[in-house]
Design an enzyme around this catalytic site. Sequence first.
Site, PDB file in Angstrom:
ATOM      1  N   ASP A  91       3.257   5.460  17.344  1.00 44.80           N
ATOM      2  CA  ASP A  91       4.028   6.276  16.390  1.00 44.80           C
ATOM      3  C   ASP A  91       3.358   7.625  16.155  1.00 44.80           C
ATOM      4  OD1 ASP A  91       2.168   4.329  15.182  1.00 44.80           O
ATOM      5  OD2 ASP A  91       2.592   5.386  13.312  1.00 44.80           O
ATOM      6  N   ASP A 109       0.031  14.055  13.677  1.00 45.53           N
ATOM      7  CA  ASP A 109      -0.487  13.096  12.692  1.00 45.53           C
ATOM      8  C   ASP A 109      -2.012  13.079  12.637  1.00 45.53           C
ATOM      9  OD1 ASP A 109       1.984  12.559  11.805  1.00 45.53           O
ATOM     10  OD2 ASP A 109       2.036  10.455  12.371  1.00 45.53           O
ATOM     11  N   ARG A 132       4.865  20.920   7.421  1.00 37.73           N
ATOM     12  CA  ARG A 132       4.436  20.788   8.807  1.00 37.73           C
ATOM     13  C   ARG A 132       5.530  21.303   9.731  1.00 37.73           C
ATOM     14  NH1 ARG A 132       2.176  15.079  10.936  1.00 37.73           N
ATOM     15  NH2 ARG A 132       4.301  14.325  10.717  1.00 37.73           N
ATOM     16  N   ARG A 191       8.703  10.580  18.610  1.00 35.62           N
ATOM     17  CA  ARG A 191       7.470   9.878  18.973  1.00 35.62           C
ATOM     18  C   ARG A 191       7.792   8.787  19.996  1.00 35.62           C
ATOM     19  NH1 ARG A 191       4.710  10.297  13.734  1.00 35.62           N
ATOM     20  NH2 ARG A 191       5.983  11.716  12.515  1.00 35.62           N
ATOM     21  N   GLY A 245       7.665   7.415   5.894  1.00 33.47           N
ATOM     22  CA  GLY A 245       7.520   6.776   4.589  1.00 33.47           C
ATOM     23  C   GLY A 245       7.106   7.748   3.504  1.00 33.47           C
ATOM     24  N   GLY A 275       8.813   4.470  10.380  1.00 38.55           N
ATOM     25  CA  GLY A 275       9.664   5.546   9.858  1.00 38.55           C
ATOM     26  C   GLY A 275       8.890   6.443   8.910  1.00 38.55           C
ATOM     27  N   ASP A 296       3.282   4.952  -1.673  1.00 34.87           N
ATOM     28  CA  ASP A 296       3.844   5.738  -2.777  1.00 34.87           C
ATOM     29  C   ASP A 296       4.587   6.987  -2.318  1.00 34.87           C
ATOM     30  OD1 ASP A 296       1.781   7.283  -1.881  1.00 34.87           O
ATOM     31  OD2 ASP A 296       0.646   7.300  -3.762  1.00 34.87           O
ATOM     32  N   GLY A 297       4.586   7.221  -1.012  1.00 38.46           N
ATOM     33  CA  GLY A 297       5.311   8.382  -0.498  1.00 38.46           C
ATOM     34  C   GLY A 297       4.555   9.695  -0.669  1.00 38.46           C
TER      35      GLY A 297
HETATM   36  P1  AMP Z   1       0.198   7.572   9.393  1.00 33.47           P
HETATM   37  O1  AMP Z   1      -1.034   6.754   9.240  1.00 33.47           O
HETATM   38  O2  AMP Z   1       0.219   8.778   8.496  1.00 33.47           O
HETATM   39  O3  AMP Z   1       0.518   7.903  10.800  1.00 33.47           O
HETATM   40  O4  AMP Z   1       1.376   6.651   8.841  1.00 33.47           O
HETATM   41  C1  AMP Z   1       1.749   5.418   9.393  1.00 33.47           C
HETATM   42  C2  AMP Z   1       2.984   4.911   8.692  1.00 33.47           C
HETATM   43  O5  AMP Z   1       2.706   4.643   7.316  1.00 33.47           O
HETATM   44  C3  AMP Z   1       4.150   5.880   8.699  1.00 33.47           C
HETATM   45  O6  AMP Z   1       5.335   5.133   8.736  1.00 33.47           O
HETATM   46  C4  AMP Z   1       3.998   6.573   7.363  1.00 33.47           C
HETATM   47  O7  AMP Z   1       5.207   7.117   6.908  1.00 33.47           O
HETATM   48  C5  AMP Z   1       3.534   5.426   6.473  1.00 33.47           C
HETATM   49  N1  AMP Z   1       2.749   5.912   5.333  1.00 33.47           N
HETATM   50  C6  AMP Z   1       1.489   6.401   5.350  1.00 33.47           C
HETATM   51  N2  AMP Z   1       1.084   6.737   4.110  1.00 33.47           N
HETATM   52  C7  AMP Z   1       2.109   6.457   3.269  1.00 33.47           C
HETATM   53  C8  AMP Z   1       2.320   6.575   1.857  1.00 33.47           C
HETATM   54  N3  AMP Z   1       1.368   7.053   1.041  1.00 33.47           N
HETATM   55  N4  AMP Z   1       3.507   6.178   1.367  1.00 33.47           N
HETATM   56  C9  AMP Z   1       4.459   5.688   2.164  1.00 33.47           C
HETATM   57  N5  AMP Z   1       4.338   5.539   3.485  1.00 33.47           N
HETATM   58  C10 AMP Z   1       3.170   5.921   4.048  1.00 33.47           C
HETATM   59 MG    MG Z   2       1.884   8.585  11.828  1.00 31.62          MG
END
Ligand code: AMP
Ligand code: MG
Length: 514
Positions: free
Chosen positions: A269, A279, A193, A200, A109, A107, A142-143
């Site tokens: 994803d 992504d 974005r 996905r 995050g 999801g 940390d979002g």
């Molecule tokens: P990504 O590597 O950006 O495709 O992210 C993979 C998953 O990790 C997704 O569910 C993102 O929302 C979550 N995610 C990546 N970085 C963070 C972050 N700094 N804080 C919270 N969730 C994250």
């Molecule tokens: Mg991703």
Amino acid sequence: MSSTDALANVPPANSCSACPSVRFSFENTYARLPERFYTRVDPTPVHSPHLVEVNVDLARKLGLDPDTLTTPEGVEIFAGNRLAEGSEPLAMAYAGHQFGYFVPQLGDGRANLLGELVGHDGIRYDIQLKGSGPTPYSRRGDGRAALGPVLREYILSEAMAALNVPTTRALAAVTTGEQVLREEVMPGAVLTRVAASHLRVGTFQYFAARGDTEGTRTLADYAIARHYPEAAKTKQPYRALLNGVISRQAQLVAQWMLLGFIHGVMNTDNTSISGETIDYGPCAFMEAYDPAMVFSSIDHQGRYAYGNQPHAAHWNLTRLAETLLPILEQEAGNEANALASAKEALADFVPQYETARVAGLRRRLGLFTESDGDAALAQDLLDRMAANRADFTLTFRRLCDDVDVPEGGEGVRTLFDEPSSFDEWAGGWRQRLGQEPLPAPVRAAAMRLASPAFIPRNHLVEAALNAAVERQDFQAFEELLDAVSRPYENRPDLERYATPARPEELVRQTFCGT
Ligand code: AMP
Ligand code: MG
């Protein structure tokens, strides 16, 4: 600092009386789907947002007034400190296979879908903030997003758009005035974005993993309405949806391969249903041609190496097909027929990918008619490029100049460790060109539209990001963005951007920085 404190520093809405106010004509459809598809959550305000970049051309295409977007109000919206009218922020639920391992809940995050806009092209676009604070899907994260990865996504996605590759776009980037902790402390940033949607393969897996066939059907109907409306008119809409995604992914990965693009994290994803590149993490364009090339620091096994990308896409599409089996069964009559239908659809991936790849290689070689030996001729060149560490982008670009000069220029051969290896190939190529009806200058011009001069070369991306992160100097970012935004033009003043890295400048690894 609490979010209320942060808001105290933000000027009130109409602090700029001369500024016209920002209007997004949001028309949201995802927020109308059942509640289990997402969680409603607002962005978390940041301390002191500053604008880095607004994408004026994209803003206009979306029917937004670019002048309003650079006002304090616009910047607050891009930072998540203010909600534009009509925005209904939510974090989407999805699952996914990450490096082959299934995670039933990922999801958004660190992202908020603000809403959807219909652009001047009639296409509905998601407007999403990335790095906008924690959500129920953040797990231990940390979002937030760091400035370096935000600028990398900005440059790479805009380069891909200019290269005519389906991709999410960057509408804006802001710094937050806050720090994020990664391997080290980094300045925080938020990317706005734009995507045809954020559906996905992992979104389908989310419902399939829960045995929620009703959810899968609702999602499939939504995906059809939004991305594959022609499928709705067929006897088997879900099979047509699967065909459609397979087809767009085959075209997409063929384009990546033709440009030397390595996504780096082709997890399910990160595989979009609309067929866009999505992504941007530790992605990179290859310089010296090497089918085994990997840049990502987290891809230890080379699962997503350049040459494995078609295979990875097929694997991801197989996961999509699995999620659709229960609804394919309704169409196909029984389980066995559904399975046969899915397999038949998947069997189309390789031929479609190969056809797109060979067509692209023909264009890059200046062959606008078809002849049986073309694929072998192209493969022979690629093999020689690999053996001679020839720069992928520049080899093809200089072939364009080469056809203008009947005796052949020095340009291409010097890119090969052993220039005679190119000469051996070029003899056969020139012979084949002799069968082409187009006059050489016309052919060269057409070839230049297939072989870019400018890609975001890794050492230049790195230098631009470092200047921004370490010195708040965005000039290199701006200049690189300008070069990659007009990739097919001859711009002799920008020679530096078309030139491969010197050995001491070579970037061997990229990091996702999440
Ligand atoms: P990504 O590597 O950006 O495709 O992210 C993979 C998953 O990790 C997704 O569910 C993102 O929302 C979550 N995610 C990546 N970085 C963070 C972050 N700094 N804080 C919270 N969730 C994250
Ligand atoms: Mg991703």
